[in-house]
Design an enzyme around this catalytic site. Structure first.
Site, PDB file in Angstrom:
ATOM      1  N   THR A   7       0.849  -1.198   0.000  1.00 34.16           N
ATOM      2  CA  THR A   7       0.000   0.000   0.000  1.00 34.16           C
ATOM      3  C   THR A   7       0.874   1.234   0.000  1.00 34.16           C
ATOM      4  O   THR A   7       2.032   1.189   0.445  1.00 34.16           O
ATOM      5  CB  THR A   7      -0.940   0.047   1.233  1.00 34.16           C
ATOM      6  OG1 THR A   7      -1.818   1.166   1.103  1.00 34.16           O
ATOM      7  CG2 THR A   7      -0.168   0.210   2.535  1.00 34.16           C
ATOM      8  N   ASN A   8       0.306   2.333  -0.491  1.00 33.71           N
ATOM      9  CA  ASN A   8       0.988   3.628  -0.380  1.00 33.71           C
ATOM     10  C   ASN A   8       0.258   4.512   0.627  1.00 33.71           C
ATOM     11  O   ASN A   8       0.574   5.687   0.770  1.00 33.71           O
ATOM     12  CB  ASN A   8       1.006   4.332  -1.755  1.00 33.71           C
ATOM     13  CG  ASN A   8       1.921   3.616  -2.736  1.00 33.71           C
ATOM     14  OD1 ASN A   8       3.048   3.300  -2.397  1.00 33.71           O
ATOM     15  ND2 ASN A   8       1.419   3.347  -3.931  1.00 33.71           N
ATOM     16  N   ASN A   9      -0.748   3.940   1.312  1.00 29.45           N
ATOM     17  CA  ASN A   9      -1.574   4.732   2.229  1.00 29.45           C
ATOM     18  C   ASN A   9      -0.955   4.709   3.636  1.00 29.45           C
ATOM     19  O   ASN A   9      -0.965   3.694   4.324  1.00 29.45           O
ATOM     20  CB  ASN A   9      -2.986   4.127   2.234  1.00 29.45           C
ATOM     21  CG  ASN A   9      -3.946   4.925   3.107  1.00 29.45           C
ATOM     22  OD1 ASN A   9      -3.576   5.412   4.174  1.00 29.45           O
ATOM     23  ND2 ASN A   9      -5.174   5.044   2.652  1.00 29.45           N
ATOM     24  N   ASP A  68      -8.078  -4.138   0.405  1.00 26.12           N
ATOM     25  CA  ASP A  68      -8.959  -3.173  -0.247  1.00 26.12           C
ATOM     26  C   ASP A  68     -10.176  -3.029   0.646  1.00 26.12           C
ATOM     27  O   ASP A  68     -10.691  -4.016   1.179  1.00 26.12           O
ATOM     28  CB  ASP A  68      -9.345  -3.662  -1.652  1.00 26.12           C
ATOM     29  CG  ASP A  68      -9.781  -2.500  -2.543  1.00 26.12           C
ATOM     30  OD1 ASP A  68      -9.148  -1.420  -2.468  1.00 26.12           O
ATOM     31  OD2 ASP A  68     -10.750  -2.660  -3.301  1.00 26.12           O
ATOM     32  N   THR A  69     -10.593  -1.779   0.821  1.00 21.77           N
ATOM     33  CA  THR A  69     -11.690  -1.489   1.749  1.00 21.77           C
ATOM     34  C   THR A  69     -12.766  -0.683   1.038  1.00 21.77           C
ATOM     35  O   THR A  69     -12.459   0.172   0.207  1.00 21.77           O
ATOM     36  CB  THR A  69     -11.150  -0.676   2.951  1.00 21.77           C
ATOM     37  OG1 THR A  69     -10.230  -1.496   3.672  1.00 21.77           O
ATOM     38  CG2 THR A  69     -12.265  -0.246   3.884  1.00 21.77           C
ATOM     39  N   GLY A 149     -10.187   9.280   5.175  1.00 20.71           N
ATOM     40  CA  GLY A 149     -11.327   8.820   4.393  1.00 20.71           C
ATOM     41  C   GLY A 149     -12.662   9.237   4.994  1.00 20.71           C
ATOM     42  O   GLY A 149     -12.872  10.405   5.342  1.00 20.71           O
ATOM     43  N   TYR A 150     -13.548   8.257   5.152  1.00 18.08           N
ATOM     44  CA  TYR A 150     -14.904   8.516   5.652  1.00 18.08           C
ATOM     45  C   TYR A 150     -14.973   8.510   7.185  1.00 18.08           C
ATOM     46  O   TYR A 150     -16.069   8.544   7.742  1.00 18.08           O
ATOM     47  CB  TYR A 150     -15.873   7.468   5.090  1.00 18.08           C
ATOM     48  CG  TYR A 150     -16.056   7.532   3.581  1.00 18.08           C
ATOM     49  CD1 TYR A 150     -17.023   8.356   3.013  1.00 18.08           C
ATOM     50  CD2 TYR A 150     -15.260   6.772   2.725  1.00 18.08           C
ATOM     51  CE1 TYR A 150     -17.190   8.412   1.628  1.00 18.08           C
ATOM     52  CE2 TYR A 150     -15.408   6.827   1.344  1.00 18.08           C
ATOM     53  CZ  TYR A 150     -16.383   7.645   0.803  1.00 18.08           C
ATOM     54  OH  TYR A 150     -16.552   7.717  -0.564  1.00 18.08           O
ATOM     55  N   ARG A 177     -10.522  -3.173   9.341  1.00 20.05           N
ATOM     56  CA  ARG A 177      -9.156  -3.508   8.928  1.00 20.05           C
ATOM     57  C   ARG A 177      -8.471  -4.344  10.007  1.00 20.05           C
ATOM     58  O   ARG A 177      -7.803  -5.327   9.729  1.00 20.05           O
ATOM     59  CB  ARG A 177      -8.367  -2.208   8.658  1.00 20.05           C
ATOM     60  CG  ARG A 177      -6.962  -2.433   8.148  1.00 20.05           C
ATOM     61  CD  ARG A 177      -6.349  -1.151   7.591  1.00 20.05           C
ATOM     62  NE  ARG A 177      -7.152  -0.604   6.512  1.00 20.05           N
ATOM     63  CZ  ARG A 177      -8.008   0.410   6.638  1.00 20.05           C
ATOM     64  NH1 ARG A 177      -8.129   1.056   7.778  1.00 20.05           N
ATOM     65  NH2 ARG A 177      -8.730   0.796   5.608  1.00 20.05           N
TER      66      ARG A 177
HETATM   67  P1  IMP Z   1      -8.980   1.818  -0.570  1.00 17.51           P
HETATM   68  O1  IMP Z   1      -9.030   0.554   0.182  1.00 17.51           O
HETATM   69  O2  IMP Z   1      -7.673   2.541  -0.330  1.00 17.51           O
HETATM   70  O3  IMP Z   1      -9.288   1.651  -2.039  1.00 17.51           O
HETATM   71  O4  IMP Z   1     -10.067   2.775   0.074  1.00 17.51           O
HETATM   72  C1  IMP Z   1     -11.277   3.087  -0.540  1.00 17.51           C
HETATM   73  C2  IMP Z   1     -11.868   4.333   0.069  1.00 17.51           C
HETATM   74  O5  IMP Z   1     -12.345   4.058   1.366  1.00 17.51           O
HETATM   75  C3  IMP Z   1     -10.912   5.525   0.193  1.00 17.51           C
HETATM   76  O6  IMP Z   1     -11.646   6.692  -0.094  1.00 17.51           O
HETATM   77  C4  IMP Z   1     -10.506   5.501   1.635  1.00 17.51           C
HETATM   78  O7  IMP Z   1     -10.220   6.807   2.089  1.00 17.51           O
HETATM   79  C5  IMP Z   1     -11.736   4.927   2.298  1.00 17.51           C
HETATM   80  N1  IMP Z   1     -11.353   4.145   3.478  1.00 17.51           N
HETATM   81  C6  IMP Z   1     -10.629   2.994   3.499  1.00 17.51           C
HETATM   82  N2  IMP Z   1     -10.453   2.588   4.767  1.00 17.51           N
HETATM   83  C7  IMP Z   1     -11.075   3.494   5.548  1.00 17.51           C
HETATM   84  C8  IMP Z   1     -11.215   3.614   6.963  1.00 17.51           C
HETATM   85  O8  IMP Z   1     -10.716   2.812   7.776  1.00 17.51           O
HETATM   86  N3  IMP Z   1     -11.913   4.691   7.392  1.00 17.51           N
HETATM   87  C9  IMP Z   1     -12.464   5.601   6.548  1.00 17.51           C
HETATM   88  N4  IMP Z   1     -12.345   5.535   5.230  1.00 17.51           N
HETATM   89  C10 IMP Z   1     -11.648   4.492   4.731  1.00 17.51           C
END
Ligand code: IMP
Length: 193
Positions: A7-9, A68-69, A149-150, A177
């Site tokens: 991941t880069n997050n 992926d979330t 994120g959210y 997660r």
């Molecule tokens: P991805 O898994 O990085 O593709 O995340 C998809 C979207 O869900 C992105 O807009 C993230 O900011 C948001 N997201 C992923 N995990 C979380 C979390 O734990 N809390 C809030 N937003 C999340």
């Protein structure tokens, strides 16, 4: 054991490095000198998670996991789901995504939602997946400044405040997660190469 988190997050890395585990050491893409944007072209969390871990596995041939979330909102038929990062459209930011979400939910009687995380692990040339779900609801306005994120609009079941008002240890008591990664940790602790 060395394992790469694809991941880069930086927020995700922070959350996962807070979890205790034995036997293995987690390296980020930055730490192993990989600087690429991993594509997320698929229409399921499962397929995107596989895409991320297999992309990095092909480059390194080392044990790797990705996740992926998506935020799945009941009254919106599971949206934004796999499109959570680009809900308001390509090139829009997180504030736009949240604004759209609150707008779409304005007249809806139910604000029930869940975060769902799929972890994909590739080790010894085989893939394994783990899922974590956190149920809760969407607030009427943003509250809090932690997390990402959210987080400012999501209150998990069992709490009366948003993820964005929690520190990482508190968020991990509820987090999707954390639940998925805990299964990964249990699996790795029992893994015999
Ligand atoms: P991805 O898994 O990085 O593709 O995340 C998809 C979207 O869900 C992105 O807009 C993230 O900011 C948001 N997201 C992923 N995990 C979380 C979390 O734990 N809390 C809030 N937003 C999340």
């Amino acid at each position: 054991m060395k394992i790469i988190f694809a991941t880069n997050n930086k927020n995700k890395v922070e959350e996962i490095k807070h979890l205790s585990h034995q036997k293995f050491q987690i390296f980020t893409l930055e730490e192993v000198g990989i600087d690429i944007d991993i594509p997320e072209p698929h229409d399921t969390l499962e397929a995107n998670a596989t895409e991320k871990s297999s992309t990095i596995y092909k480059l390194t041939n080392e044990a790797v996991f990705s996740e992926d979330t998506g935020l799945e909102v009941h009254a919106l038929g599971g949206a934004p789901g796999v499109k959570s990062a680009r809900y308001a459209g390509e090139g829009r930011n997180m504030q736009d995504n949240i604004d759209k979400l609150l707008h779409e939910l304005k007249d809806k009687p139910s604000r029930a939602a869940q975060f769902r995380t799929v972890v994909s692990l590739i080790i010894g040339g085989k893939e394994y997946q783990f899922e974590g779900i956190c149920k809760g609801h969407i607030t009427h306005e943003m509250d809090g400044s932690n997390g990402f994120g959210y987080d400012p609009v999501f209150i998990p079941e069992g709490s009366n405040t948003t993820f964005a008002n929690m520190d990482i240890t508190e968020k991990n008591k509820f987090s999707h997660r954390k639940k998925a990664v805990q299964q990964l940790i249990d699996f790795l602790n029992a893994y015999q190469a």
